[in-house]
Design an enzyme around this catalytic site. Structure first.
Site, short mmCIF file in Angstrom:
data_model
loop_
_atom_site.label_atom_id
_atom_site.label_comp_id
_atom_site.label_asym_id
_atom_site.label_seq_id
_atom_site.Cartn_x
_atom_site.Cartn_y
_atom_site.Cartn_z
N VAL A 98 3.45 1.17 2.74
CA VAL A 98 3.26 0.03 3.64
C VAL A 98 3.84 -1.21 2.99
CG1 VAL A 98 1.62 -1.33 4.98
CG2 VAL A 98 1.17 1.08 4.55
N LYS B 43 4.64 0.17 8.20
CA LYS B 43 4.29 1.47 7.63
C LYS B 43 5.49 2.39 7.75
CE LYS B 43 0.52 4.84 7.64
NZ LYS B 43 -0.80 5.14 8.21
N GLY C 218 0.82 -1.21 0.00
CA GLY C 218 0.00 0.00 0.00
C GLY C 218 0.86 1.25 0.00
N ARG C 219 0.27 2.35 -0.48
CA ARG C 219 0.99 3.62 -0.46
C ARG C 219 -0.03 4.74 -0.50
NH1 ARG C 219 4.64 3.46 -5.57
NH2 ARG C 219 5.42 5.38 -4.61
N GLY C 220 0.34 5.90 -0.02
CA GLY C 220 -0.55 7.05 -0.05
C GLY C 220 0.07 8.22 0.67
N GLY C 221 -0.05 9.41 0.09
CA GLY C 221 0.54 10.58 0.70
C GLY C 221 2.04 10.42 0.84
N ASP D 38 -14.84 8.48 7.74
CA ASP D 38 -14.55 8.01 6.38
C ASP D 38 -14.51 6.49 6.34
OD1 ASP D 38 -14.00 8.20 3.66
OD2 ASP D 38 -11.83 8.27 3.97
#
Length: 525
Positions: free
Chosen positions: A209, A223, A202-205, A317
């Site tokens: 991960v 993370k 995973g990845r974001g911003g 969210d």
């Protein structure tokens, strides 16, 4: 300035030219009768990127393999080594995209190209990477008994497996049998402990991960946050996330565990419990959801959200991607804290803006400011609506407003009281009542988390008929639980307990001998 323009134009032309060459090459290759040439092309193409961390590149590779397989029929070419290697590599790439899909593709390769030892070793290597050493050994032993060649390669793999090595073959013998991204030599040290990177999940911003494992082969989610790419508010949000994880995990088993962390001036490491897959992926891979699974996962979600609400946290969210499956139980992986500052994910799947809108409560849309972020009036009842949308998806295979593709029309439908939500009839009337009470537009009239936990829908056993002997039932259940405990296997107990719950749910009379028989049978499944 002209010089910079020339450089930019040259770079753009180079990208376009490379794309054209790749398209032309693959079209030429699939127009020939040479699987060998296709295999060489695909192998060279893979060197241009990293399918383990670049989802777009992975998708492109898979599309190229699909075109080759469409051109060259499996039955006609599966006996050739180059074609068998393409089958294996395709299965490995599918394993990067979704580990649950990979075994089926490995099975196809093994059943059609079973004469090649590397085909069986590749499948065994994949199963070993997933922690299934027993299955890995069975695959290798079966290949040995079926006379796959060369036999020396199989024996080497078996020896390495028995000695506890993570690689079944030395690097010089693998020859594209294992994904370079999946078994890299990279490692990360946290407070003196070394962890080896398996793959990015995973990845974001400013965060990524990874799935990692330690010296004892225990698997974790790691993370990594690059603080040099994050602003002051984002840094503070990640520190808050650590603080809340540390505090909340002791109050509920449905909160993802944080085992350790390290904070420096340039990065943050968070070593966490690793889930098998997120709920979003799990739902996409199923045409329907088993009623018992739905009920158990619903309780898990309610317990997790109830815990964060009791400690003053409103998620705001919630969506399926926020929950991961860990040992047949759902766990919440974040609290929406970082999401209020910048987008962030902790799994390989990330919902689009429209996907998030499908779970957004009406009051959040009404109270959205011009910059698109939720206002201050969002309450815990907003999370109830989002959970209701998730349960609706688990019941009907779609969210309440999913069929409305235009985003503006969707927004109007969500907030419009005159737009009726469709609730097709289902056998479980309590389930229908839960859905209708969660998806009430007025938050003051919406059911609470506490009420949902006490709702009749979560009762595993049907109401007893008049004249039921409660003491006899209690005695029967006590004996059944003793028999389950005698299985001496957590997995077997879990499967037997699941069967027992299904019998309770169906309203059948609980017979001790039947339950014990069922429990014994599950031991060998």
């Amino acid at each position: 300035m002209d010089y910079l323009v020339t450089i930019c134009c040259s770079a753009l032309f180079s990208d376009i030219f490379n794309s054209f060459i790749e398209t032309t090459d693959i079209q030429q290759l699939i127009s020939t009768d040479s699987p060998e040439s296709c295999q060489i092309f695909l192998k060279n193409l893979e060197k241009r990127g990293d399918p383990g961390s670049d989802a777009a590149f992975l998708s492109k590779l898979l599309d190229c393999y699909s075109k080759v397989f469409a051109r060259f029929p499996l039955a006609k070419h599966c006996k050739t080594e180059s074609y068998a290697r393409m089958l294996v590599r395709y299965a490995e790439l599918k394993g990067i995209e979704d580990p649950e899909d990979a075994p089926d593709h490995f099975s196809i390769a093994r059943s059609h190209s079973k004469a090649f030892a590397f085909v069986h070793i590749a499948h065994a290597q994949f199963e070993l990477s997933q922690g299934n050493s027993r299955k890995s050994n069975l695959i290798l032993q079966k290949a040995l008994s079926s006379n796959a060649r060369p036999v020396e390669l199989l024996r080497t793999a078996i020896r390495n497996l028995n000695s506890g090595k993570t690689h079944l073959l030395p690097a010089e013998h693998e020859d594209n049998a294992t994904p370079t991204s999946a078994f890299s030599n990279e490692s990360i040290t946290i407070k003196g402990k070394q962890f080896f990177i398996f793959k990015m999940i995973g990845r974001g911003g400013s965060s990524k991960v990874y799935q990692v494992f330690d010296q004892k082969k225990h698997v974790y989610a790691l993370k990594y946050v690059n603080l040099e790419e994050a602003d002051a508010q984002a840094v503070e949000s990640y520190k808050n996330e650590i603080e809340h994880l540390n505090h909340l995990q002791q109050y509920s088993d449905q909160i993802i565990k944080l085992y350790d962390y390290e904070i420096t001036s340039s990065y943050i490491y968070m070593l966490m419990e690793c889930g098998h897959l997120d709920l979003n992926t799990w739902l996409r891979n199923r045409k329907s959801v088993n009623p018992l699974d739905r009920k158990c996962y619903w309780r898990n979600m309610l317990e997790a959200v109830h815990t964060i609400h009791k400690h003053g946290i409103v998620h705001s969210d919630l969506k399926p991607a926020n929950f991961v499956i860990v040992d047949a139980s759902l766990k919440l992986i974040d609290f929406g804290i970082a999401n209020r500052i910048q987008p962030d994910v902790t799994s390989i799947m990330k919902d689009s803006q429209v996907g998030t809108l499908n779970y957004m409560p009406p009051e959040a849309i009404k109270d959205t400011s011009s910059n698109g972020k939720p206002g201050s009036k969002i309450s815990a009842k907003g999370d109830v609506w989002s959970l209701g949308c998730i349960l609706y998806c688990m019941t009907y295979g779609k969210t309440p407003f999913q069929n409305i593709t235009n985003q503006i029309s969707k927004i109007h439908a969500i907030i419009d009281p005159s737009h009726e939500i469709d609730f097709p009839d289902v056998p479980e009337k309590d389930l229908l009542d839960v859905l209708k009470r969660c998806l009430v537009r007025n938050p003051r009239e919406r059911i609470s988390i506490s009420e949902l936990l006490d709702h009749p829908y979560l009762q595993l056993q049907p109401q007893p008929e008049p004249g039921t002997d409660y003491k006899a039932c209690a005695g029967d259940l006590k004996r059944i639980l003793n028999e389950l405990a005698a299985l001496q296997s957590p997995n077997s107990i879990a499967r037997a307990a699941s069967n027992l719950a299904r019998m309770c749910n169906s309203g059948r009379k609980l017979d001790v001998s039947e339950c014990v028989k069922t429990s014994s049978q599950t031991l060998w499944k």
